[in-house]
Design a protein around this motif. Structure first.
Motif, PDB file in Angstrom:
ATOM      1  N   HIS A 111       0.834  -1.204   0.000  1.00 54.38           N
ATOM      2  CA  HIS A 111       0.000   0.000   0.000  1.00 54.38           C
ATOM      3  C   HIS A 111       0.872   1.259   0.000  1.00 54.38           C
ATOM      4  O   HIS A 111       0.575   2.231  -0.715  1.00 54.38           O
ATOM      5  CB  HIS A 111      -0.929   0.000   1.211  1.00 54.38           C
ATOM      6  N   GLN A 129       1.055   4.285  -2.811  1.00 53.58           N
ATOM      7  CA  GLN A 129       0.950   5.719  -2.530  1.00 53.58           C
ATOM      8  C   GLN A 129       2.025   6.509  -3.274  1.00 53.58           C
ATOM      9  O   GLN A 129       1.750   7.555  -3.874  1.00 53.58           O
ATOM     10  CB  GLN A 129       1.079   5.977  -1.028  1.00 53.58           C
ATOM     11  N   ARG A 174      -6.248  12.712  -0.744  1.00 51.32           N
ATOM     12  CA  ARG A 174      -6.769  11.352  -0.870  1.00 51.32           C
ATOM     13  C   ARG A 174      -5.695  10.318  -0.547  1.00 51.32           C
ATOM     14  O   ARG A 174      -5.969   9.325   0.144  1.00 51.32           O
ATOM     15  CB  ARG A 174      -7.317  11.123  -2.283  1.00 51.32           C
ATOM     16  N   VAL A 175      -4.495  10.535  -1.043  1.00 52.70           N
ATOM     17  CA  VAL A 175      -3.410   9.585  -0.764  1.00 52.70           C
ATOM     18  C   VAL A 175      -3.071   9.583   0.720  1.00 52.70           C
ATOM     19  O   VAL A 175      -2.873   8.521   1.329  1.00 52.70           O
ATOM     20  CB  VAL A 175      -2.170   9.926  -1.612  1.00 52.70           C
ATOM     21  N   LYS A 185      -5.097  10.260   3.214  1.00 53.85           N
ATOM     22  CA  LYS A 185      -6.169   9.583   3.940  1.00 53.85           C
ATOM     23  C   LYS A 185      -6.092   8.063   3.792  1.00 53.85           C
ATOM     24  O   LYS A 185      -6.528   7.332   4.689  1.00 53.85           O
ATOM     25  CB  LYS A 185      -7.526  10.080   3.452  1.00 53.85           C
ATOM     26  N   SER A 186      -5.535   7.602   2.696  1.00 53.08           N
ATOM     27  CA  SER A 186      -5.472   6.153   2.472  1.00 53.08           C
ATOM     28  C   SER A 186      -4.560   5.441   3.459  1.00 53.08           C
ATOM     29  O   SER A 186      -4.563   4.210   3.537  1.00 53.08           O
ATOM     30  CB  SER A 186      -5.011   5.868   1.039  1.00 53.08           C
ATOM     31  N   ASN A 187      -3.779   6.200   4.240  1.00 57.01           N
ATOM     32  CA  ASN A 187      -2.914   5.576   5.230  1.00 57.01           C
ATOM     33  C   ASN A 187      -3.699   4.880   6.333  1.00 57.01           C
ATOM     34  O   ASN A 187      -3.163   3.998   7.001  1.00 57.01           O
ATOM     35  CB  ASN A 187      -1.947   6.607   5.815  1.00 57.01           C
ATOM     36  N   ASP A 245      -6.162   2.902   5.707  1.00 60.75           N
ATOM     37  CA  ASP A 245      -6.314   1.558   5.155  1.00 60.75           C
ATOM     38  C   ASP A 245      -5.011   0.776   5.259  1.00 60.75           C
ATOM     39  O   ASP A 245      -5.016  -0.416   5.577  1.00 60.75           O
ATOM     40  CB  ASP A 245      -6.775   1.638   3.701  1.00 60.75           C
TER      41      ASP A 245
END
Length: 321
Positions: A278, A282, A296-297, A299-301, A303
């Motif tokens: 993941h 990123q 957005r990238v 915030k994906s942390n 996950d």
């Protein structure tokens, strides 16, 4: 002379005002009008920060429970960490907004925050800060004495963080020290001490925080340059992707070393592999010239961190079955 209806209308318009980078959330649509400015102060309209504070707590309690061959305290500790992380993240953000109110008023993305926007006064924000801190203290007091003292020790770092962007190009390091403190807390709660795996996990989490907050800071580089705010985003500039390779690789290596020292089994390593993939995604996806994509990238942390936690907690359950 202002009438009562004028005052009520002003209160309503203030409560309805939204923070620029947090629209379409439950705070803006469902929360009572009077509560919205305070929920915005605590970032309940943008809970990603609370999740990122929480995840190292969950990693550490999963690893420590596996080391102790005892998962009996895992569910309650996970739940208490959840409440504590959201309360203390809210208190930290409130403190940050109090100290940064003048800077926030000069940055496009942050000028709509409750204090610079006039939705709450500094005094009201301070009272709200204390209320949140008391909730955090109530959670902390559920643990052993060593864990209580370890938790209290983090407050010094939280207190100084907002000022670091004024004096160093590396404020993300100080944020890492604060946001990674949970990597110590799980061991403090379960084992009553901090061994080598805890320290190494803490270091790995710091590297992760430096990486993801550099991505976050790229939203504000132009405004930050105008007002003199320092960050690793401005420091790395066009070399951000290379810097992320370094810090994210360091995070994976150090977290891997911590779980190896803890004797984590195959499922835990699968979780780490998913986390690493993941982070690589990123770096490949990131365009530092696109602020919306940076957000957005970043915030994906959540996950990424949940993938690691899932592997660690399943491994702990298998190991202690």
């Amino acid at each position: 002379m202002r009438t009562r209806s004028d005052t009520e209308a002003n209160v309503k318009s203030t409560a309805l005002a939204r923070v620029a980078d947090a629209t379409g959330n439950w705070v803006d649509t469902l929360a009572p009008l009077w509560s919205r400015p305070y929920l915005r102060l605590a970032r309940f309209d943008r809970p990603i920060g609370s999740w990122l504070l929480l995840l190292p707590c969950w990693w550490s309690v999963a690893i420590a429970s596996s080391l102790a061959h005892d998962v009996s305290r895992l569910p309650v500790t996970v739940a208490l960490f959840f409440v504590g992380a959201f309360a203390m993240r809210g208190a930290g953000c409130t403190w940050n907004d109090i100290t940064d109110r003048d800077l926030d008023a000069r940055v496009e993305r942050t000028r709509s925050r409750p204090i610079p926007a006039g939705q709450v006064t500094v005094r009201q924000a301070l009272v709200f800060l204390v209320a949140q801190a008391l909730i955090g203290l109530a959670v902390l007091l559920q643990f052993n004495r060593f864990a209580v003292m370890t938790g209290i020790a983090s407050l010094a770092i939280v207190a100084i963080y907002p000022f670091m962007k004024r004096i160093t190009w590396w404020p993300q390091v100080v944020l890492g020290l604060a946001f990674s403190w949970g990597a110590l807390m799980g061991f403090a709660v379960i084992e009553g001490r901090l061994g080598l795996p805890a320290i190494i996990l803490y270091a790995g989490s710091i590297a992760w925080v430096i990486g993801y907050d550099t991505i976050y800071a790229h939203q504000d580089t132009e405004d930050d340059a105008l007002i003199g705010v320092k960050s690793t985003a401005r420091l790395f500039g066009a070399k951000t992707h290379q810097a992320l390779v370094v810090f994210y690789s360091l995070a994976v290596i150090l977290i891997g070393l911590a779980i190896w020292l803890s004797g984590t089994g195959p499922v835990g390593w699968v979780g780490l592999a998913a986390f690493a993939v993941h982070l690589g995604w990123q770096i490949a996806r990131l365009d530092i010239g696109d602020p919306a994509l940076c957000l957005r990238v970043f915030k994906s942390n959540r996950d990424a961190g949940l993938l690691l936690f899932a592997g660690l907690v399943v491994d702990a359950l298998i190991r202690t079955a």
